[in-house]
Scaffold this motif. Structure first.
Motif, mmCIF file in Angstrom:
data_model
loop_
_atom_site.group_PDB
_atom_site.id
_atom_site.type_symbol
_atom_site.label_atom_id
_atom_site.label_comp_id
_atom_site.label_asym_id
_atom_site.label_seq_id
_atom_site.Cartn_x
_atom_site.Cartn_y
_atom_site.Cartn_z
ATOM 1 N N ALA A 116 -2.571 36.956 13.862
ATOM 2 C CA ALA A 116 -1.216 36.440 14.087
ATOM 3 C C ALA A 116 -0.462 36.276 12.775
ATOM 4 O O ALA A 116 0.766 36.389 12.738
ATOM 5 C CB ALA A 116 -1.286 35.105 14.833
ATOM 6 N N GLU A 117 -1.188 36.031 11.701
ATOM 7 C CA GLU A 117 -0.554 35.869 10.387
ATOM 8 C C GLU A 117 0.124 37.163 9.951
ATOM 9 O O GLU A 117 1.206 37.130 9.331
ATOM 10 C CB GLU A 117 -1.613 35.450 9.359
ATOM 11 C CG GLU A 117 -1.078 35.151 7.978
ATOM 12 C CD GLU A 117 -0.221 33.902 7.910
ATOM 13 O OE1 GLU A 117 0.564 33.781 6.959
ATOM 14 O OE2 GLU A 117 -0.347 33.052 8.812
ATOM 15 N N ILE A 143 7.789 39.009 10.436
ATOM 16 C CA ILE A 143 8.959 38.207 10.815
ATOM 17 C C ILE A 143 9.559 37.546 9.575
ATOM 18 O O ILE A 143 10.781 37.484 9.415
ATOM 19 C CB ILE A 143 8.565 37.144 11.862
ATOM 20 C CG1 ILE A 143 8.075 37.829 13.144
ATOM 21 C CG2 ILE A 143 9.729 36.214 12.163
ATOM 22 C CD1 ILE A 143 7.522 36.874 14.178
ATOM 23 N N LEU A 144 8.694 37.063 8.689
ATOM 24 C CA LEU A 144 9.147 36.419 7.457
ATOM 25 C C LEU A 144 9.923 37.403 6.585
ATOM 26 O O LEU A 144 10.981 37.073 6.027
ATOM 27 C CB LEU A 144 7.935 35.870 6.690
ATOM 28 C CG LEU A 144 8.210 35.054 5.425
ATOM 29 C CD1 LEU A 144 8.828 33.706 5.779
ATOM 30 C CD2 LEU A 144 6.911 34.836 4.642
ATOM 31 N N GLU A 182 9.094 28.557 14.338
ATOM 32 C CA GLU A 182 8.706 28.794 15.738
ATOM 33 C C GLU A 182 7.780 30.001 15.887
ATOM 34 O O GLU A 182 7.012 30.077 16.852
ATOM 35 C CB GLU A 182 9.959 28.976 16.608
ATOM 36 C CG GLU A 182 10.665 27.686 16.958
ATOM 37 C CD GLU A 182 11.320 27.012 15.763
ATOM 38 O OE1 GLU A 182 11.272 25.775 15.668
ATOM 39 O OE2 GLU A 182 11.883 27.745 14.905
ATOM 40 N N ALA A 183 7.843 30.949 14.948
ATOM 41 C CA ALA A 183 6.963 32.115 15.013
ATOM 42 C C ALA A 183 5.506 31.738 14.774
ATOM 43 O O ALA A 183 4.601 32.518 15.072
ATOM 44 C CB ALA A 183 7.400 33.166 14.001
ATOM 45 N N ILE A 210 -0.339 22.733 12.244
ATOM 46 C CA ILE A 210 -0.195 22.303 10.851
ATOM 47 C C ILE A 210 0.820 23.184 10.117
ATOM 48 O O ILE A 210 1.699 22.694 9.387
ATOM 49 C CB ILE A 210 -1.559 22.343 10.133
ATOM 50 C CG1 ILE A 210 -2.534 21.352 10.791
ATOM 51 C CG2 ILE A 210 -1.389 22.018 8.651
ATOM 52 C CD1 ILE A 210 -2.083 19.924 10.792
ATOM 53 N N ASN A 211 0.727 24.503 10.329
ATOM 54 C CA ASN A 211 1.670 25.422 9.680
ATOM 55 C C ASN A 211 3.097 25.196 10.170
ATOM 56 O O ASN A 211 4.055 25.310 9.396
ATOM 57 C CB ASN A 211 1.255 26.873 9.938
ATOM 58 C CG ASN A 211 0.110 27.311 9.046
ATOM 59 O OD1 ASN A 211 0.024 26.908 7.899
ATOM 60 N ND2 ASN A 211 -0.785 28.133 9.575
ATOM 61 N N TYR A 212 3.254 24.891 11.443
ATOM 62 C CA TYR A 212 4.586 24.636 11.994
ATOM 63 C C TYR A 212 5.209 23.388 11.366
ATOM 64 O O TYR A 212 6.404 23.369 11.030
ATOM 65 C CB TYR A 212 4.495 24.473 13.512
ATOM 66 C CG TYR A 212 5.840 24.270 14.186
ATOM 67 C CD1 TYR A 212 6.780 25.291 14.233
ATOM 68 C CD2 TYR A 212 6.167 23.055 14.779
ATOM 69 C CE1 TYR A 212 8.011 25.114 14.849
ATOM 70 C CE2 TYR A 212 7.396 22.858 15.396
ATOM 71 C CZ TYR A 212 8.308 23.892 15.436
ATOM 72 O OH TYR A 212 9.525 23.702 16.040
#
Length: 483
Positions: free
Chosen positions: A330-331, A337-338, A348-349, A402-404
């Motif tokens: 997923a990363e 997207i980034l 949100e991604a 955590i990343n969100y």
């Protein structure tokens, strides 16, 4: 000035004497270090985190031996795990600001020395209260790797590679509590006894402490610039050369505000932090609840003996490994997207893996508890396989959450994560204390239904924030929307 001397003439602009990195390709910048150097440091730091994580759960594998030696109920022995995890909520409050002021290496070494001392103190304790006190301080003072290691990884890796590094760090932290009881139970039931579950962790941590001292390089950018300024002062004799970080001072008030006051305000005023903290805290609590649930099901239901009752936790570990690789996959999608968003975070991604975890978690819990309750008609492998789903879910919920939070709160991320840590450690402390009574009084099946329904209630959270998260962030005083 004293001695009748007049005031000296004004000094030149201090910015002309402030050292910086020599552009984005400066070899002294941790982002530009050779990959081999980064891998050595990451291995040392990762093993440090694994030792602390395994130490939290391995004590539980000697429950029956401890009960026999000290003549107490199992819930009293469970305090050894709960107090250790409670220390995770208090220690980072001190270690996080120390690492910002003095760098990553010093707090890790100090924490490592204290951790080894208290773990050996627990191993040699003559009474239970001494063992429990040592367990708390081992978790509290030894918790530096849980906050400093992730920060050191962020120092060394840029936006494109940081996510992958953090996944491997999180995988080590998640798998540690699930893997440690498997070999710990065999140690505890052997002639070595429960004390060697602590000795083993202490020996591993002592070995890692030595490697930390000799192989760990300072990664905190401001501290590297301070070292550069010191070298230039010695080389040139110009005492005016300085690094900006040398002027930084943190007051006790600022430390309390950043690590205690503001996190509590964020927790109760920010819906993103509140809901995600409840979700991750529940998952964290269930991870430590499994230390009671697995031996209960496979010892009392399937009548497995000793360490064999912990072997089914291998399914849980396998699921966590699969979940980690799913997050890595997923990363790659997130990086695309980034890049399309000009390098600006798209919080949100981050939530897509969490959607899968939210669905698989209640399925895994219900599968484990309802099949594990009927050993006469259902083979032991069936509840064991359920651990793959549950383990997968714990990682795919925890990491994206955590990343969100980090991407949503940016400069307030440390306070936001502190809020999450407070609640998470509280759940991790409390769940083992009541889980034994819950499984024995409600039964394994109805306990599983309760946990599964609560997990099902929280499952819509990532979908909710995926749709409305941006709108919520635009109305927040602390969250960011860079678009």
């Amino acid at each position: 000035m004293g001695g009748g001397r007049p005031y000296p003439s004004p000094l030149p602009d201090k910015d002309n004497y402030t050292v910086t990195f020599d552009g984005p390709d400066d070899p002294d910048h941790p982002h530009n270090w050779p990959l081999s150097k980064k891998m050595i440091i990451c291995s040392v730091l990762g093993f440090d985190a694994i030792c602390v994580a395994m130490g939290s759960a391995i004590f539980a594998s000697g429950t029956y031996q401890l009960m026999a030696e000290f003549n107490v109920a199992s819930v009293v022995i469970t305090l050894g795990t709960s107090l250790y995890v409670l220390g995770f909520a208090t220690g980072p409050v001190v270690w996080a600001p120390i690492s910002e002021l003095y760098g990553r290496k010093i707090p890790l070494i100090l924490s490592g020395i204290a951790f080894v001392s208290f773990i050996f103190g627990c191993a040699t304790a003559e009474n239970l209260q001494t063992a429990l006190i040592c367990r708390f301080f081992a978790g509290c003072i030894g918790s530096a790797p849980l906050v400093v290691v992730a920060a050191a990884f962020s120092d060394m890796f840029n936006n494109e590679t940081r996510g992958t590094a953090i996944v491997f760090f999180s995988m080590a932290v998640c798998i540690g509590p699930s893997f440690a009881p498997i070999f710990g139970a065999y140690i505890a039931e052997s002639y070595l006894g429960w004390r060697w579950t602590q000795y083993i962790i202490g020996i591993l941590a002592a070995f890692n402490l030595v490697t930390l001292i000799f192989f760990m390089k300072e990664t905190h950018h401001p501290i590297i610039l301070i070292e550069k300024a010191e070298k230039l002062r010695r080389r040139t004799g110009n005492w005016g050369i300085r690094a900006a970080h040398e002027d930084l001072r943190l007051s006790f008030k600022e430390i309390c505000e950043k690590n205690i006051t503001r996190p509590l305000v964020l927790l109760f005023t920010e819906p993103i932090i509140l809901l995600l903290s409840i979700y991750t805290a529940f998952i964290y609590g269930v991870i430590y609840m499994f230390l009671t649930a697995y031996p209960y099901v496979f010892t009392f239901k399937y009548e497995m003996k000793g360490g064999n009752a912990y072997l089914p936790m291998i399914g849980l570990c396998l699921g966590q490994i699969l979940g980690s690789f799913f997050c890595l996959f997923a990363e790659k999608n997130y990086l695309q997207i980034l890049k399309a968003n000009d390098g600006k975070p798209v919080p949100e991604a981050r939530l897509k893996p969490m959607m899968f975890g939210g669905i698989t978690f209640p399925i895994g819990i219900l599968w484990f508890c309802w099949t594990g309750n009927y050993p006469d008609s259902i083979h032991w492998i069936v509840p064991t396989i359920s651990g793959v789903l549950t383990g997968f879910a714990t990682v795919t919920i925890f990491m994206p959450a955590i990343n969100y939070i980090i991407d949503s709160y940016l400069i307030f991320a440390a306070s936001a994560l502190a809020a999450n840590t407070f609640l998470r450690s509280g759940f991790g402390c409390a769940f083992p204390l009541f889980s034994g009574y819950m499984f024995s009084d409600l039964g394994v099946n109805w306990s599983g239904l309760l946990l599964g329904l609560f997990g099902l209630l929280l499952a819509p959270v990532p979908f909710l924030f995926y749709k409305y998260g941006k709108k919520i962030r635009t109305k927040s005083k602390y969250a960011f929307d860079l678009n």
